[in-house]
Design a protein around this motif. Sequence first.
Motif, short mmCIF file in Angstrom:
data_model
loop_
_atom_site.label_atom_id
_atom_site.label_comp_id
_atom_site.label_asym_id
_atom_site.label_seq_id
_atom_site.Cartn_x
_atom_site.Cartn_y
_atom_site.Cartn_z
N LYS A 145 49.43 30.76 44.71
CA LYS A 145 49.88 31.94 45.45
C LYS A 145 48.84 33.05 45.34
O LYS A 145 48.07 33.12 44.37
N MET A 146 48.83 33.95 46.33
CA MET A 146 48.10 35.21 46.24
C MET A 146 49.10 36.34 46.44
O MET A 146 49.88 36.31 47.40
N LEU A 147 49.08 37.30 45.54
CA LEU A 147 49.96 38.46 45.63
C LEU A 147 49.14 39.66 46.08
O LEU A 147 48.12 39.98 45.47
N VAL A 148 49.60 40.31 47.15
CA VAL A 148 48.95 41.53 47.64
C VAL A 148 49.86 42.70 47.31
O VAL A 148 51.02 42.74 47.75
N HIS A 149 49.33 43.64 46.54
CA HIS A 149 50.08 44.82 46.12
C HIS A 149 49.60 46.02 46.92
O HIS A 149 48.41 46.37 46.90
N TRP B 142 53.27 41.52 49.08
CA TRP B 142 53.32 40.35 49.96
C TRP B 142 52.79 39.16 49.19
O TRP B 142 51.72 39.23 48.56
N LEU B 143 53.53 38.05 49.22
CA LEU B 143 53.15 36.83 48.52
C LEU B 143 52.73 35.78 49.55
O LEU B 143 53.52 35.43 50.44
N TRP B 144 51.48 35.30 49.41
CA TRP B 144 50.95 34.31 50.35
C TRP B 144 50.79 32.98 49.64
O TRP B 144 50.05 32.90 48.65
N PRO B 145 51.46 31.92 50.08
CA PRO B 145 51.31 30.62 49.42
C PRO B 145 50.06 29.90 49.90
O PRO B 145 49.84 29.74 51.11
N ARG B 146 49.23 29.49 48.96
CA ARG B 146 48.05 28.69 49.30
C ARG B 146 47.62 27.92 48.05
O ARG B 146 47.27 28.51 47.02
N ARG B 147 47.65 26.61 48.14
CA ARG B 147 47.35 25.78 46.98
C ARG B 147 45.91 26.01 46.50
O ARG B 147 44.98 26.03 47.29
N ASP B 148 45.75 26.17 45.19
CA ASP B 148 44.45 26.31 44.51
C ASP B 148 43.64 27.50 45.04
O ASP B 148 42.42 27.45 45.10
N VAL B 149 44.31 28.57 45.40
CA VAL B 149 43.62 29.77 45.86
C VAL B 149 43.07 30.53 44.66
O VAL B 149 43.74 30.64 43.63
N CYS B 150 41.85 31.04 44.77
CA CYS B 150 41.31 31.83 43.64
C CYS B 150 40.32 32.89 44.07
O CYS B 150 40.44 34.04 43.71
N GLY B 151 39.27 32.55 44.84
CA GLY B 151 38.26 33.54 45.18
C GLY B 151 38.78 34.57 46.16
O GLY B 151 39.39 34.22 47.17
N VAL B 152 38.53 35.85 45.88
CA VAL B 152 38.95 36.91 46.81
C VAL B 152 37.99 38.08 46.71
O VAL B 152 37.50 38.41 45.63
N ALA B 153 37.68 38.67 47.85
CA ALA B 153 36.81 39.85 47.90
C ALA B 153 37.19 40.67 49.13
O ALA B 153 37.87 40.17 50.04
N SER B 154 36.76 41.92 49.16
CA SER B 154 37.13 42.79 50.28
C SER B 154 36.34 42.41 51.52
O SER B 154 35.19 41.96 51.45
N SER B 155 36.98 42.57 52.67
CA SER B 155 36.31 42.52 53.96
C SER B 155 36.61 43.86 54.64
O SER B 155 37.44 44.62 54.15
N PRO B 156 35.96 44.19 55.74
CA PRO B 156 36.09 45.54 56.29
C PRO B 156 37.52 46.02 56.48
O PRO B 156 37.82 47.18 56.25
N SER B 157 38.43 45.15 56.88
CA SER B 157 39.81 45.59 57.12
C SER B 157 40.83 44.80 56.33
O SER B 157 42.02 44.89 56.59
N GLY B 158 40.37 44.02 55.37
CA GLY B 158 41.30 43.21 54.59
C GLY B 158 40.60 42.49 53.46
O GLY B 158 39.82 43.09 52.72
N PHE B 159 40.89 41.18 53.35
CA PHE B 159 40.31 40.35 52.29
C PHE B 159 39.66 39.11 52.90
O PHE B 159 40.08 38.62 53.95
N LEU B 160 38.65 38.58 52.19
CA LEU B 160 38.17 37.22 52.43
C LEU B 160 38.60 36.41 51.21
O LEU B 160 38.48 36.88 50.07
N VAL B 161 39.09 35.19 51.45
CA VAL B 161 39.69 34.38 50.38
C VAL B 161 39.16 32.96 50.46
O VAL B 161 38.98 32.42 51.57
N THR B 162 38.89 32.35 49.30
CA THR B 162 38.48 30.94 49.25
C THR B 162 39.43 30.16 48.35
O THR B 162 40.10 30.74 47.49
N ASP B 163 39.46 28.85 48.55
CA ASP B 163 40.33 28.02 47.72
C ASP B 163 39.61 26.73 47.31
O ASP B 163 38.50 26.45 47.76
N GLY B 164 40.27 25.97 46.45
CA GLY B 164 39.68 24.73 45.95
C GLY B 164 39.74 23.58 46.93
O GLY B 164 39.29 22.47 46.61
N LEU B 165 40.27 23.81 48.12
CA LEU B 165 40.36 22.77 49.15
C LEU B 165 39.28 22.95 50.21
O LEU B 165 39.28 22.24 51.22
N GLY B 166 38.37 23.91 50.00
CA GLY B 166 37.29 24.14 50.96
C GLY B 166 37.60 25.15 52.03
O GLY B 166 36.81 25.33 52.97
#
Length: 370
Positions: A307-311, A318-342
Amino acid sequence: MRGPKNGQIKTDRRGFLTGLLAASLAPRLTWADAGDPAYLAAAREADGTFALFGLSLNGTDLFRIPLPARGHAAAAHPTRPEAVAFARRPGTYALVINCVDGNVMHRLTAPKGRHFYGHGTFIDDDTLCCTENDVATGEGRISLWSRSAGYARIGDIPSGGIGPHDIKLMPDGKTLVVANGGILTHPDTGREKLNLDTMRPNLSYVDPASGPVETITLPPELHQNSIRHLDLRADGLVAFAMQWEGELGAPVPLLGLHIRGPNPIDAEPILAEPAPADLAALKGYAGSVSFDGTGKRIAITSPVGGKMLVHDLEGGDWLWPRRDVCGVASSPSGFLVTDGLGGVFRIIGEQAENLALANRAWDNHLVKIG
């Protein structure tokens, strides 16, 4: 033995001066020469090999550089296209990579009795800071390395605690903030945690010239909540992600906030309190943390909980379900996110857009450049 003729001396001197002039006029490489990446991320390829990638704002590959083993995080030089790729803790080496041609420029080796914790940051164009463990004492240290001296080690200072992991440069450009996880480890026992009953994590502000200047601790009942990862807002607000090392029972906070004020000793951390069910879904583990591009929302990821939790600092989660999610960084208007599934995703509001899917497993962190 005859000496050189006068004409030869003049020719050699002229050649030497010409070389100096050419060197001074040589183009200074920037991140644009490496494709102008916005992010760095390590991954395991389908064939079991490892690599460091430069990604665009849209999550597309701009370069791929092989790594000898699994990576963790990387430190991006502020102006030059150079990345310091750290081995997964407890590692004893880091590689300085030229992101234009992929060559390893230098190999940083921790001294005997030390190991890296997988993170580092530049405090200026010349000085790299890395988190380390002093094996004999268990004390956290921050090592200093000089780029102009060929990335030679030039000293170290206390981190202010045990088990320093993530480290960032504050917006003032002269103070470091360190996540001291509080967990004692030893290379002889790998990643085994040796002091869970007595661990005491903290958030330390550190002067690179002298050492810690302020330490923030959690309430005693949260002494097993390891402070691990950090992100910063432009005004100095620090977001920190935690990993619970005690028995899983009632949900514990996994996101904290702190900002230094005029009376730092009175500035207590603020612990976010999302809905208990949302917090429980993270299973006591936050792997990465980031502000979004607006600075109003903060994400923590849990590959353990999938899961990813956005506070939202203005209210709401907001809770977003995504298996093996971990990498996260800011993007201009939100987030960029990576996971262990590519997968690479853009998150804006409560909408997730799949930008890319590759046959690789992204590792823990997505590092923003600049």
